[in-house]
Design a protein around this motif. Structure first.
Motif, PDB file in Angstrom:
ATOM      1  N   CYS A  12       0.805  -1.225   0.000  1.00 49.81           N
ATOM      2  CA  CYS A  12       0.000   0.000   0.000  1.00 49.81           C
ATOM      3  C   CYS A  12       0.831   1.265   0.000  1.00 49.81           C
ATOM      4  O   CYS A  12       0.259   2.369  -0.103  1.00 49.81           O
ATOM      5  N   TYR A  13       2.157   1.165   0.119  1.00 50.23           N
ATOM      6  CA  TYR A  13       2.980   2.380   0.222  1.00 50.23           C
ATOM      7  C   TYR A  13       4.394   2.045  -0.202  1.00 50.23           C
ATOM      8  O   TYR A  13       4.914   0.970   0.111  1.00 50.23           O
ATOM      9  N   ILE A  14       5.042   2.987  -0.911  1.00 50.76           N
ATOM     10  CA  ILE A  14       6.453   2.837  -1.259  1.00 50.76           C
ATOM     11  C   ILE A  14       7.139   4.181  -1.098  1.00 50.76           C
ATOM     12  O   ILE A  14       6.593   5.222  -1.461  1.00 50.76           O
ATOM     13  N   SER A  15       8.342   4.151  -0.506  1.00 50.94           N
ATOM     14  CA  SER A  15       9.168   5.339  -0.338  1.00 50.94           C
ATOM     15  C   SER A  15      10.527   5.101  -0.968  1.00 50.94           C
ATOM     16  O   SER A  15      11.071   3.993  -0.887  1.00 50.94           O
ATOM     17  N   VAL A  16      11.087   6.160  -1.561  1.00 51.95           N
ATOM     18  CA  VAL A  16      12.410   6.113  -2.174  1.00 51.95           C
ATOM     19  C   VAL A  16      13.267   7.186  -1.520  1.00 51.95           C
ATOM     20  O   VAL A  16      12.827   8.332  -1.365  1.00 51.95           O
ATOM     21  N   ASP A  17      14.504   6.840  -1.128  1.00 54.78           N
ATOM     22  CA  ASP A  17      15.350   7.848  -0.494  1.00 54.78           C
ATOM     23  C   ASP A  17      15.925   8.792  -1.537  1.00 54.78           C
ATOM     24  O   ASP A  17      15.929   8.506  -2.736  1.00 54.78           O
ATOM     25  N   PHE A  50      11.535   1.333   0.103  1.00 56.55           N
ATOM     26  CA  PHE A  50      10.897   0.598   1.196  1.00 56.55           C
ATOM     27  C   PHE A  50       9.402   0.493   0.923  1.00 56.55           C
ATOM     28  O   PHE A  50       8.790   1.422   0.383  1.00 56.55           O
ATOM     29  N   VAL A  51       8.811  -0.653   1.305  1.00 55.23           N
ATOM     30  CA  VAL A  51       7.412  -0.950   0.984  1.00 55.23           C
ATOM     31  C   VAL A  51       6.691  -1.438   2.235  1.00 55.23           C
ATOM     32  O   VAL A  51       7.257  -2.205   3.031  1.00 55.23           O
ATOM     33  N   ALA A  52       5.432  -1.004   2.396  1.00 54.10           N
ATOM     34  CA  ALA A  52       4.560  -1.506   3.457  1.00 54.10           C
ATOM     35  C   ALA A  52       3.494  -2.394   2.832  1.00 54.10           C
ATOM     36  O   ALA A  52       2.881  -2.037   1.816  1.00 54.10           O
ATOM     37  N   ASN A  53       3.258  -3.553   3.439  1.00 46.62           N
ATOM     38  CA  ASN A  53       2.252  -4.509   2.965  1.00 46.62           C
ATOM     39  C   ASN A  53       1.107  -4.580   3.967  1.00 46.62           C
ATOM     40  O   ASN A  53       1.229  -5.196   5.035  1.00 46.62           O
ATOM     41  N   TYR A  54      -0.001  -3.947   3.633  1.00 50.18           N
ATOM     42  CA  TYR A  54      -1.104  -3.774   4.559  1.00 50.18           C
ATOM     43  C   TYR A  54      -1.719  -5.104   4.985  1.00 50.18           C
ATOM     44  O   TYR A  54      -1.905  -5.355   6.176  1.00 50.18           O
ATOM     45  N   PHE A  55      -2.063  -5.949   4.038  1.00 50.79           N
ATOM     46  CA  PHE A  55      -2.710  -7.216   4.374  1.00 50.79           C
ATOM     47  C   PHE A  55      -1.717  -8.282   4.830  1.00 50.79           C
ATOM     48  O   PHE A  55      -2.047  -9.137   5.651  1.00 50.79           O
ATOM     49  N   HIS A  73       7.805   5.862   5.938  1.00 48.70           N
ATOM     50  CA  HIS A  73       8.263   7.219   5.659  1.00 48.70           C
ATOM     51  C   HIS A  73       9.751   7.349   5.952  1.00 48.70           C
ATOM     52  O   HIS A  73      10.209   6.967   7.028  1.00 48.70           O
ATOM     53  N   ILE A  74      10.480   7.927   5.023  1.00 49.53           N
ATOM     54  CA  ILE A  74      11.904   8.171   5.196  1.00 49.53           C
ATOM     55  C   ILE A  74      12.082   9.570   5.776  1.00 49.53           C
ATOM     56  O   ILE A  74      11.470  10.536   5.311  1.00 49.53           O
ATOM     57  N   SER A  75      12.926   9.701   6.798  1.00 54.26           N
ATOM     58  CA  SER A  75      13.177  11.013   7.387  1.00 54.26           C
ATOM     59  C   SER A  75      13.870  11.914   6.360  1.00 54.26           C
ATOM     60  O   SER A  75      14.526  11.426   5.433  1.00 54.26           O
ATOM     61  N   PRO A  76      13.735  13.234   6.500  1.00 56.86           N
ATOM     62  CA  PRO A  76      14.305  14.147   5.497  1.00 56.86           C
ATOM     63  C   PRO A  76      15.801  14.003   5.291  1.00 56.86           C
ATOM     64  O   PRO A  76      16.313  14.322   4.217  1.00 56.86           O
ATOM     65  N   PHE A 117      16.552   7.538   8.660  1.00 55.20           N
ATOM     66  CA  PHE A 117      15.618   6.729   9.419  1.00 55.20           C
ATOM     67  C   PHE A 117      14.355   6.417   8.615  1.00 55.20           C
ATOM     68  O   PHE A 117      13.946   7.186   7.733  1.00 55.20           O
ATOM     69  N   LEU A 118      13.736   5.282   8.962  1.00 58.35           N
ATOM     70  CA  LEU A 118      12.460   4.877   8.399  1.00 58.35           C
ATOM     71  C   LEU A 118      11.454   4.800   9.539  1.00 58.35           C
ATOM     72  O   LEU A 118      11.722   4.171  10.572  1.00 58.35           O
ATOM     73  N   ILE A 119      10.290   5.424   9.344  1.00 58.36           N
ATOM     74  CA  ILE A 119       9.213   5.392  10.339  1.00 58.36           C
ATOM     75  C   ILE A 119       8.040   4.638   9.728  1.00 58.36           C
ATOM     76  O   ILE A 119       7.594   4.956   8.620  1.00 58.36           O
TER      77      ILE A 119
END
Length: 399
Positions: A129-134, A141-146, A194-197, A201-203
């Protein structure tokens, strides 16, 4: 009006952040008018939507959507830094509730807006459900909701994603107990990464356990190291969804899906190169995203963003079907300044355009994208100034 205190709060971010923010003493000049590409992910299991659509955007006008790439349920997308003058990579999660779900990498031609599929890799869990790129363009990084997992990836030299480098399973008891909502919190549901600015760090927001977790990042390898403490608890039954960093780098705003609220956290880190730590402290300042009297049970809060000058916060409500504008006070507290109809039903996602003069909002259940003009002085929105038809819009990305 910018006070001396606000300037001092913002100053560390101007020095440390990789992103460039506008000085609070100078009003941002509008960028020259130019045509930009807008990519919209859609729900391919509803209506006639087939994947990622592309529109032009110029002078506040959104062009007609054209299909850019067929791909399953691209519910969230991210774009890499430029690999060369004319190419970037676009990554889309394929949000199917199946352990075989994937992440698709595309090459993006910046001139034409054409997308060319390059590879697919496992999302390491169902329902990504979410992907972040530094900002270095080295890790994602990816979050898998189910599936209840998160995964890390290297971005390879050709702009594609590697196979998962690491996977973390939130069914492990160390990530916390389930929340009190038996329908929505029956198991862990990592909802965002979420990647910190500063890229250190990853939150992770876990809707199922009402908690946030923090990891330090090695961007060269995409490996994650749990911070201490690993878990920061939020209110039981709140359902953390997404966060937004304030430009001062010290405040984080969390939107909670289940009880339609926003919480503020204080963020601090150590500078240790060998054992970095990221710490979240709840500031105890909760505000509702809903109008007084609107039943929370009939709403789920969705998106949250902070303006780059740090003066305003924006949130969306699915059910009340509104966009809400808050002024951010010098102490980080929020004051509502506007509540406006999203111009459709179920505003799942909205975003600023690159000039921050416009907001585009995807209304998932009314099959429309609405355009709003944004006053950068007051933060208030005017509109919709335009409504464009598109089946089941999930996510909007400028490139």
């Amino acid at each position: 009006m910018t006070t001396r205190r606000r300037f001092l709060l913002l100053l560390p971010a101007y020095a440390a952040s990789a992103q460039t923010f506008v000085s609070p003493f100078h009003r941002q000049k509008p960028a020259p008018a130019m045509s930009m590409h807008v990519f919209i992910g859609t729900d391919t299991t509803k209506g006639v939507a087939k994947g990622i659509y592309r529109c032009s955007f110029e002078n506040g006008h959104l062009g007609e959507p054209v299909l850019a790439a067929e791909t399953q349920r691209p519910s969230f997308m991210a774009i890499s830094p430029q690999r060369d003058a004319m190419h970037r990579s676009l990554f889309a999660v394929n949000a199917i509730n199946d352990p075989a779900a994937t992440i698709t990498s595309f090459s993006l031609d910046m001139r034409s807006g054409a997308l060319t599929q390059k590879n697919k890799v496992s999302s390491a869990g169902a329902g990504p459900c979410y992907i972040s790129v530094d900002s270095t363009g080295k890790s994602a990084f990816v979050a898998n909701y189910f599936g209840g997992t998160i995964a890390s990836y290297r971005i390879q030299s050709d702009g594609t994603l590697s196979s998962p480098v690491e996977t973390f399973d939130y069914h492990d008891a160390k990530y916390g107990a389930r929340g009190p909502n038996p329908t929505r919190q029956d198991k862990p549901h990592p909802h965002s990464v979420h990647i910190s600015p500063d890229d250190r760090f990853l939150i992770v927001n876990d809707l199922g356990s009402d908690s946030l977790t923090v990891y330090s990042i090695d961007p060269s390898t995409a490996k994650l190291t749990p911070s201490e403490p690993l878990v920061t608890n939020t209110r039981a039954g709140s359902g953390p969804r997404h966060i937004a960093f304030h430009p001062n780098g010290r405040w984080i705003y969390l939107i909670n899906e289940l009880d339609s609220t926003i919480d503020r956290f204080l963020w601090s880190t150590t500078r240790s190169a060998t054992n970095p730590k990221g710490l979240l402290i709840n500031a105890g300042a909760t505000v509702s995203t809903l109008a007084s009297g609107f039943p929370a049970a009939k709403n789920t809060a969705s998106e949250i963003m902070v303006s780059p000058d740090g003066n305003f916060l924006y949130a969306s409500n699915r059910g009340e079907d509104t966009l809400v504008v808050f002024a951010i006070n010098d102490d980080g507290s929020l004051k509502e300044v506007q509540r406006i109809s999203s111009g459709g039903k179920t505003p799942r996602h909205f975003t600023f355009d690159p000039t921050f003069q416009w907001i585009l909002c995807g209304n998932q259940d009314s099959a429309s994208i609405t355009v709003f003009r944004r006053d950068q002085g007051t933060g208030k929105l005017t509109g919709p100034t335009q409504t464009v038809a598109l089946d089941s819009p999930f996510y909007i990305l400028f490139a």
